[in-house]
Design an enzyme around this catalytic site. Sequence first.
Site, PDB file in Angstrom:
ATOM      1  N   CYS A   1      42.871  50.166  34.019  1.00  7.24           N
ATOM      2  CA  CYS A   1      44.185  49.758  33.505  1.00  7.24           C
ATOM      3  C   CYS A   1      45.117  50.914  33.149  1.00  7.24           C
ATOM      4  O   CYS A   1      46.156  51.081  33.780  1.00  7.24           O
ATOM      5  CB  CYS A   1      43.995  48.882  32.270  1.00  7.24           C
ATOM      6  SG  CYS A   1      43.153  47.341  32.654  1.00  7.24           S
TER       7      CYS A   1
HETATM    8  N1  LIG Z   1      39.199  45.178  32.991  1.00 11.85           N
HETATM    9  C1  LIG Z   1      40.084  45.182  32.011  1.00 11.85           C
HETATM   10  O1  LIG Z   1      39.831  45.699  30.932  1.00 11.85           O
HETATM   11  C2  LIG Z   1      41.433  44.515  32.173  1.00 11.85           C
HETATM   12  C3  LIG Z   1      42.192  44.250  31.025  1.00 11.85           C
HETATM   13  C4  LIG Z   1      43.413  43.627  31.153  1.00 11.85           C
HETATM   14  C5  LIG Z   1      43.901  43.318  32.419  1.00 11.85           C
HETATM   15  N2  LIG Z   1      43.168  43.614  33.531  1.00 11.85           N
HETATM   16  C6  LIG Z   1      43.730  43.243  34.826  1.00 11.85           C
HETATM   17  O2  LIG Z   1      43.067  42.065  35.280  1.00 11.85           O
HETATM   18  C7  LIG Z   1      42.944  42.080  36.707  1.00 11.85           C
HETATM   19  C8  LIG Z   1      41.480  41.927  37.089  1.00 11.85           C
HETATM   20  O3  LIG Z   1      40.768  43.060  36.619  1.00 11.85           O
HETATM   21  P1  LIG Z   1      39.199  43.042  36.403  1.00 11.85           P
HETATM   22  O4  LIG Z   1      38.885  44.247  35.592  1.00 11.85           O
HETATM   23  O5  LIG Z   1      38.738  41.700  35.936  1.00 11.85           O
HETATM   24  O6  LIG Z   1      38.701  43.245  37.906  1.00 11.85           O
HETATM   25  P2  LIG Z   1      37.197  43.032  38.453  1.00 11.85           P
HETATM   26  O7  LIG Z   1      37.073  43.900  39.646  1.00 11.85           O
HETATM   27  O8  LIG Z   1      36.216  43.139  37.351  1.00 11.85           O
HETATM   28  O9  LIG Z   1      37.194  41.511  38.910  1.00 11.85           O
HETATM   29  C9  LIG Z   1      37.973  41.033  39.934  1.00 11.85           C
HETATM   30  C10 LIG Z   1      37.156  40.021  40.723  1.00 11.85           C
HETATM   31  O10 LIG Z   1      38.028  39.475  41.707  1.00 11.85           O
HETATM   32  C11 LIG Z   1      37.270  39.276  42.885  1.00 11.85           C
HETATM   33  N3  LIG Z   1      38.201  39.141  44.003  1.00 11.85           N
HETATM   34  C12 LIG Z   1      38.842  40.103  44.716  1.00 11.85           C
HETATM   35  N4  LIG Z   1      39.645  39.523  45.636  1.00 11.85           N
HETATM   36  C13 LIG Z   1      39.515  38.194  45.492  1.00 11.85           C
HETATM   37  C14 LIG Z   1      40.082  37.073  46.158  1.00 11.85           C
HETATM   38  N5  LIG Z   1      40.989  37.215  47.124  1.00 11.85           N
HETATM   39  N6  LIG Z   1      39.698  35.851  45.765  1.00 11.85           N
HETATM   40  C15 LIG Z   1      38.797  35.684  44.773  1.00 11.85           C
HETATM   41  N7  LIG Z   1      38.217  36.703  44.107  1.00 11.85           N
HETATM   42  C16 LIG Z   1      38.583  37.940  44.470  1.00 11.85           C
HETATM   43  C17 LIG Z   1      36.345  40.455  42.935  1.00 11.85           C
HETATM   44  O11 LIG Z   1      35.229  40.197  43.746  1.00 11.85           O
HETATM   45  C18 LIG Z   1      35.964  40.609  41.451  1.00 11.85           C
HETATM   46  O12 LIG Z   1      34.807  39.874  41.115  1.00 11.85           O
HETATM   47  C19 LIG Z   1      43.591  43.374  37.155  1.00 11.85           C
HETATM   48  O13 LIG Z   1      44.939  43.137  37.467  1.00 11.85           O
HETATM   49  C20 LIG Z   1      43.507  44.252  35.923  1.00 11.85           C
HETATM   50  O14 LIG Z   1      44.525  45.232  35.917  1.00 11.85           O
HETATM   51  C21 LIG Z   1      41.929  44.180  33.419  1.00 11.85           C
END
Ligand SMILES: NC(=O)c1ccc[n+]([C@@H]2O[C@H](COP(=O)([O-])OP(=O)(O)OC[C@H]3O[C@@H](n4cnc5c(N)ncnc54)[C@H](O)[C@@H]3O)[C@@H](O)[C@H]2O)c1
Length: 431
Positions: A273
């Site tokens: 992030c």
């Molecule tokens: N990790 C954090 O601390 C955090 C905090 C706030 C916001 N975010 C935001 O949230 C979003 C997700 O981040 P995350 O850390 O959960 O990512 P992550 O990689 O942990 O999880 C994302 C998931 O989406 C899946 N995926 C990818 N393409 C896909 C598709 N087309 N259809 C269905 N599933 C699909 C992946 O396989 C994965 O399991 C990002 O935009 C990130 O910036 C993350």
Amino acid sequence: MLKHALLNRIERKTARVGIIGVGYVGLPLATVFAEAGFHVTGFDVNARRMEALNRGESYIEDVPASKIAHLREAGRLEGTTDFSLLEELDAISICVPTPLRKTRDPDISYIARATDEVARHLRRGQVIVLESTTYPGTTREVILPRLEATGLVAGEDFFLAFSPERVDPGRADWTTRNTPKVIGGLTPACLEVASALYGSAIETVVPVSSTEAAEMVKLLENTFRAVNIGLANEVLLICDKLGLDAWEVIEAAATKPFGFMKFVPGPGLGGHCIPVDPLYLSWRMKMLNYTTRFIELASEINMAMPRYWVQKVQDALNEDGKPVNGSRVLVLGVAYKKDVSDIRESPALDLLLLLMEKGARIAYHDPHVPAFQHDGLEMVSARDLDAALPEADCVVIVTDHSEYDWPAVHRQASLVVDTRATLRQMQGVTA
Ligand SMILES: NC(=O)c1ccc[n+]([C@@H]2O[C@H](COP(=O)([O-])OP(=O)(O)OC[C@H]3O[C@@H](n4cnc5c(N)ncnc54)[C@H](O)[C@@H]3O)[C@@H](O)[C@H]2O)c1
């Protein structure tokens, strides 16, 4: 009528909820909705994750397996890779990744792909909420046209909103359920429906006037952190030149009861992030001929920190009469922050690569990361820390995991470069 029917289903918890992208953000969100009484289906392209979920296992540290197992037994949570099931749902939250391309421009292809799946199965009476962090305008410019290409109209036939996730992995006091949730709807009806949905599972909902405002809120939060961490890192560089202890200065400044917020220096920025999200904003602003100077500067300073620490290793070894080339350097902690296993954008990776370039014989230890591959680097964690510490010519502390016994580390190592001021932390001096 459509809206009232949906609001009614939300109120009675008979609305079927779907989460697309069941990772660090999606899995906790899925459990929060399921615990609130909804039936939740997780959709992910990663079949192994969905199989694990269906076996009642967890793959995200913040979500205990016992919680998943319990929700599976109660029949309220399931995972699938079959996107045709989207049609059965009333509410869909999109939580897919938003990384940067190699050129450091936003990569919204995951959002586009997930939206195309939603569009393929869109029906009247559904509410769609984007949670992925992204630049202001994404919901209206990228998602809306794809969904309206079906002939259905947002605000009338279906509802569209943006609600940024604020989860802080590894944190127990502020969770998805009790962290206030900002929501912006495309229309007032969209806001009403999305607020009702999230308000029935999350303690506090904070409505804002548009999807763009909600998108910007998240980027402000993360830019605030990136800029302040950049300032703390620059204070370290300044104090170093002045022969001062930056941590002492910051800690003393933090005794001011008002008008100061403490940020501390470190090895650089990491995670999915803080190093990434502000660049979504600067990219968007470049299109409007505006240079986001604070973001660019903070990014420059934060990204240069691994190089600063490598220089410190070089200086420390030099004082010991040793060149970096051929010296054994042990990095403690490769996760981007304490007590998590996530190594995305971790400054430890840059540090290891830079040390390797200089000919150091690198090794690492991390209780949360048994092995990793990155940019051609393939490493396995040292198994016996007690043996590895005295063997190293220099130990570089990068991630201050709670498991480490810092006085013992400092005792056993012959030379320590400490990017986290761990002994000060032990005295409660640094947060
Ligand atoms: N990790 C954090 O601390 C955090 C905090 C706030 C916001 N975010 C935001 O949230 C979003 C997700 O981040 P995350 O850390 O959960 O990512 P992550 O990689 O942990 O999880 C994302 C998931 O989406 C899946 N995926 C990818 N393409 C896909 C598709 N087309 N259809 C269905 N599933 C699909 C992946 O396989 C994965 O399991 C990002 O935009 C990130 O910036 C993350």
